[in-house]
Write a protein that holds these residues in place. Sequence first.
Motif, mmCIF file in Angstrom:
data_model
loop_
_atom_site.group_PDB
_atom_site.id
_atom_site.type_symbol
_atom_site.label_atom_id
_atom_site.label_comp_id
_atom_site.label_asym_id
_atom_site.label_seq_id
_atom_site.Cartn_x
_atom_site.Cartn_y
_atom_site.Cartn_z
ATOM 1 N N PRO A 182 0.842 -1.144 -0.018
ATOM 2 C CA PRO A 182 -0.109 0.104 0.201
ATOM 3 C C PRO A 182 0.999 1.087 0.001
ATOM 4 C CG PRO A 182 0.187 -0.987 2.108
ATOM 5 C CD PRO A 182 0.571 -2.001 1.222
ATOM 6 N N CYS A 196 -0.066 -9.303 6.348
ATOM 7 C CA CYS A 196 -1.353 -9.774 6.173
ATOM 8 C C CYS A 196 -1.661 -11.197 6.556
ATOM 9 C CB CYS A 196 -1.875 -9.357 4.790
ATOM 10 S SG CYS A 196 -1.923 -7.750 4.273
ATOM 11 N N GLU A 271 -17.349 2.646 6.514
ATOM 12 C CA GLU A 271 -16.637 3.544 5.457
ATOM 13 C C GLU A 271 -17.241 5.000 5.598
ATOM 14 O OE1 GLU A 271 -16.465 3.523 0.685
ATOM 15 O OE2 GLU A 271 -17.466 1.843 1.693
ATOM 16 N N SER A 298 -12.883 5.908 -3.524
ATOM 17 C CA SER A 298 -12.859 4.368 -3.063
ATOM 18 C C SER A 298 -12.223 4.656 -1.641
ATOM 19 C CB SER A 298 -12.040 3.559 -3.678
ATOM 20 O OG SER A 298 -10.697 3.824 -3.712
ATOM 21 N N ASN A 300 -10.191 2.542 -0.361
ATOM 22 C CA ASN A 300 -8.638 2.223 -0.691
ATOM 23 C C ASN A 300 -7.765 3.466 -0.785
ATOM 24 O OD1 ASN A 300 -10.375 0.260 -1.712
ATOM 25 N ND2 ASN A 300 -8.546 -0.900 -1.785
ATOM 26 N N SER A 304 -5.622 6.086 3.051
ATOM 27 C CA SER A 304 -4.094 6.494 3.033
ATOM 28 C C SER A 304 -4.029 7.966 3.278
ATOM 29 C CB SER A 304 -3.587 6.239 1.688
ATOM 30 O OG SER A 304 -3.498 4.984 1.187
ATOM 31 N N ARG A 321 -7.227 -0.808 7.616
ATOM 32 C CA ARG A 321 -6.821 -1.282 6.191
ATOM 33 C C ARG A 321 -6.962 -2.709 6.007
ATOM 34 N NH1 ARG A 321 -3.925 0.927 1.918
ATOM 35 N NH2 ARG A 321 -3.262 2.722 3.128
ATOM 36 N N CYS A 325 -10.079 -2.915 3.683
ATOM 37 C CA CYS A 325 -10.032 -2.614 2.154
ATOM 38 C C CYS A 325 -8.786 -3.216 1.260
ATOM 39 C CB CYS A 325 -10.187 -1.034 1.992
ATOM 40 S SG CYS A 325 -9.028 -0.076 2.856
ATOM 41 N N ASP A 326 -7.873 -4.063 2.018
ATOM 42 C CA ASP A 326 -6.829 -4.529 1.368
ATOM 43 C C ASP A 326 -7.035 -5.901 0.915
ATOM 44 O OD1 ASP A 326 -3.827 -6.156 1.227
ATOM 45 O OD2 ASP A 326 -3.524 -3.874 1.442
ATOM 46 N N SER A 327 -6.603 -6.103 -0.284
ATOM 47 C CA SER A 327 -7.020 -7.362 -1.050
ATOM 48 C C SER A 327 -6.475 -8.749 -0.430
ATOM 49 C CB SER A 327 -6.869 -7.425 -2.415
ATOM 50 O OG SER A 327 -5.491 -7.152 -2.801
ATOM 51 N N ASN A 331 -10.421 -7.552 4.105
ATOM 52 C CA ASN A 331 -11.234 -7.041 2.998
ATOM 53 C C ASN A 331 -12.746 -7.107 2.719
ATOM 54 O OD1 ASN A 331 -10.817 -5.821 0.084
ATOM 55 N ND2 ASN A 331 -10.876 -7.578 -0.932
ATOM 56 N N ASN A 334 -14.849 -4.559 0.688
ATOM 57 C CA ASN A 334 -14.907 -4.869 -0.721
ATOM 58 C C ASN A 334 -16.017 -6.074 -1.134
ATOM 59 O OD1 ASN A 334 -13.679 -2.598 -1.837
ATOM 60 N ND2 ASN A 334 -11.714 -3.775 -1.327
#
Length: 371
Positions: A182, A196, A271, A298, A300, A304, A321, A325-327, A331, A334
């Motif tokens: 990121p 992660c 969000e 977004s 994502n 930041s 994060r 929203c981190d793949s 997550n 999303n």
Amino acid sequence: HLTALDCLSEASRWYVNFDDNKQCEMLVKCADLYESLTKLRSEANESAIATTVNYLENSLAILRKLPRKYRTTNGIDKRITELTHRIDDAREILIESMAHITGRKIDLQDCISKAQEHVSGISNPLEAILKFVSLGWFVEPYKVVSDAQSRVNSNIISWAHRTTYDPSTGQKVFDSLNATAPPGFEGSPKVWTEVCRKYKAQIEVFAKGAILPAQDIINIEHRFSLMHFIRLCYNSCFVPNGREHLWALGLNEGMKGNYGVAVSILTPQFEHLVRDVLRSFGVQTRIIQDDGTEDEKSLNALISEPALVEKFGDGIVFEMRLLLCDSQGVNLRNRVAHGLIDDSVNWSLQAVHFWWFTLRLTLIPILLTTL
């Protein structure tokens, strides 16, 4: 086959400056070769299926690079559609064939006993729930990253190619060959991948060994209603104005054990919280289009923003994060937004932790005042 692929790839690069049609023909031949390689692996084991999926994905990626006019003229779009269906089918078979790997058992009995003792025998419901959210504290990003860096440096397996699929849809969600870290993260993509992986493992152990056992005691000794949570949300400066009832509804459902409902309610509210906080700092959370219409950025991109760290601190934003929203992380935002969660989220330890994380943030102002 591999030598032929190298030659055809080099030929396609050579034709770039001379003949566009020839270049496209060379790329199509490369795609053909990848598809032919799938026929050489007739075994039905996990390794062979994974290799087949990889070859099909490579073929699809090459065909998608072709110009639209060439694809239309030569019927490539139909072939792309067929390849997509083949990949989806192969991924489903791959997930079904995966073996369940178990390691040594982790004894959580001491952890469970301490968690239950921590919240039991308290007559005041507010004090009990404050004890519940103080079971753990926020992660320290520096320590987590430093630990991940050490494991990456010392573990040869960390250099291996990793691919992750969503077990409920068969969708490929991560490939280490294209991994990125990121914005603002000082370590390598491999280190972020390890961060992660470790975080997801830790929150599942914590949910199993502390949150759920303590929640059982809380529910046995006290009866929390929706009105309890509404009052808590109105008294929390963390909950945005006009969202108290929705926020309380999500927290109440989680306390009753309906974690899927809790996640579905709280994730979009979380969000909104991020947007609300950033707007209070004067950060633009929308993109103005040429025709004057506005679209929301977004999560994502918003996560930041430095203002978020200024408001909540490194640790909370770090977990936001990873959870939302981190793949490579949990997550949840999303997955909820795209309708990718199914009934299994009701028993998900990650969903349990997200609910508890949200409850803890809601009660932090009250907890600090009490302390």
